[in-house]
Design an enzyme around this catalytic site. Sequence first.
Site, PDB file in Angstrom:
ATOM      1  N   ASP A   1       0.876  -1.170   0.000  1.00  0.00           N
ATOM      2  CA  ASP A   1       0.000   0.000   0.000  1.00  0.00           C
ATOM      3  C   ASP A   1       0.917   1.224   0.000  1.00  0.00           C
ATOM      4  O   ASP A   1       2.101   1.124   0.346  1.00  0.00           O
ATOM      5  CB  ASP A   1      -0.883  -0.030   1.249  1.00  0.00           C
ATOM      6  CG  ASP A   1      -1.755   1.209   1.368  1.00  0.00           C
ATOM      7  OD1 ASP A   1      -2.381   1.603   0.373  1.00  0.00           O
ATOM      8  OD2 ASP A   1      -1.792   1.792   2.476  1.00  0.00           O
TER       9      ASP A   1
ATOM     10  N   ASP B   1      -0.007   5.112   0.851  1.00  0.00           N
ATOM     11  CA  ASP B   1      -0.159   6.178   1.835  1.00  0.00           C
ATOM     12  C   ASP B   1      -0.037   5.655   3.266  1.00  0.00           C
ATOM     13  O   ASP B   1      -0.706   4.688   3.651  1.00  0.00           O
ATOM     14  CB  ASP B   1      -1.519   6.860   1.670  1.00  0.00           C
ATOM     15  CG  ASP B   1      -1.674   7.484   0.290  1.00  0.00           C
ATOM     16  OD1 ASP B   1      -0.662   7.628  -0.413  1.00  0.00           O
ATOM     17  OD2 ASP B   1      -2.820   7.818  -0.083  1.00  0.00           O
TER      18      ASP B   1
END
Length: 281
Positions: free
Chosen positions: A22, A24
């Site tokens: 992922d 952020d």
Amino acid sequence: MLRVVENHSLRHSMPRTAAFFDLDKTVIAKSSTLTFSKSFYQGGLINRRAVLRTAYAQFVFLAGGADHDQMERMREYLSALCRGWNVQLVKELVAETLHDLIDPIIYDEAASLIEDHHTAGRDVVIVSTSGAEVVEPIGELLGADRVVATRMIVGDDGCFTGEVEYYAYGPTKAAAIRELAESEGYDLSRCYAYSDSATDLPMLEAVGHPHAVNPDRALRREALARGWPILDFHRPVRLKQRIRGFSVPPRPALVAAAAVGAAAATAGLVWYASRRRAAAA
């Protein structure tokens, strides 16, 4: 600090593997798309009110995260906000400010982990709810091999229509990983995944080695219950400052079939915050 080690003598006789990240709050310290709000304002894509809203959204995002209902409301909000945005202008604004805005907020620990996975012979794939026009350049900056991201439909005039073609969120992230595993020959039981959010549980469950990074409360609870490693990344640093003379070699990011439109996530994460190297031969 987690170090990834693999027996190189066995690698060639085994199926290919990958590490799925992922973006952020896992690889970078902020929301990738909200970080570009000032650039989008200066480029005429959003007004002053939206800039103030994104500043508040960034604060909320860093403080808490988002649940499923917020993410669903985000989809509705992004459709209205990004309608009519010129795609080429979005790409140019991101390219002009990428190094100034993103390079300083890359976690040192994440960059080291990406290097470790590459050294171990694994592909690195960024899997992000943010849009492709934001995620692809960031992926290339990081030396990622592939990118999976959100996509908006682009009209004949080169502008976003406001409709979402592909939304890289929750179960769709896991589905994209499985599609990549099939097309690239990854053995998911030997693959790794990293995320900060409980909304990425399907992605983490899809691999044999899931990791929670700076997890929200729900993911921390799940990680503890399942015995998953919990990692603390807290040192943002420019890539070139990590090691004297160090730089990430350019690896044009290959976009997975599912990968897709940054404006989508730019718009989306505003609401959300209120919540190559080419493939190895």
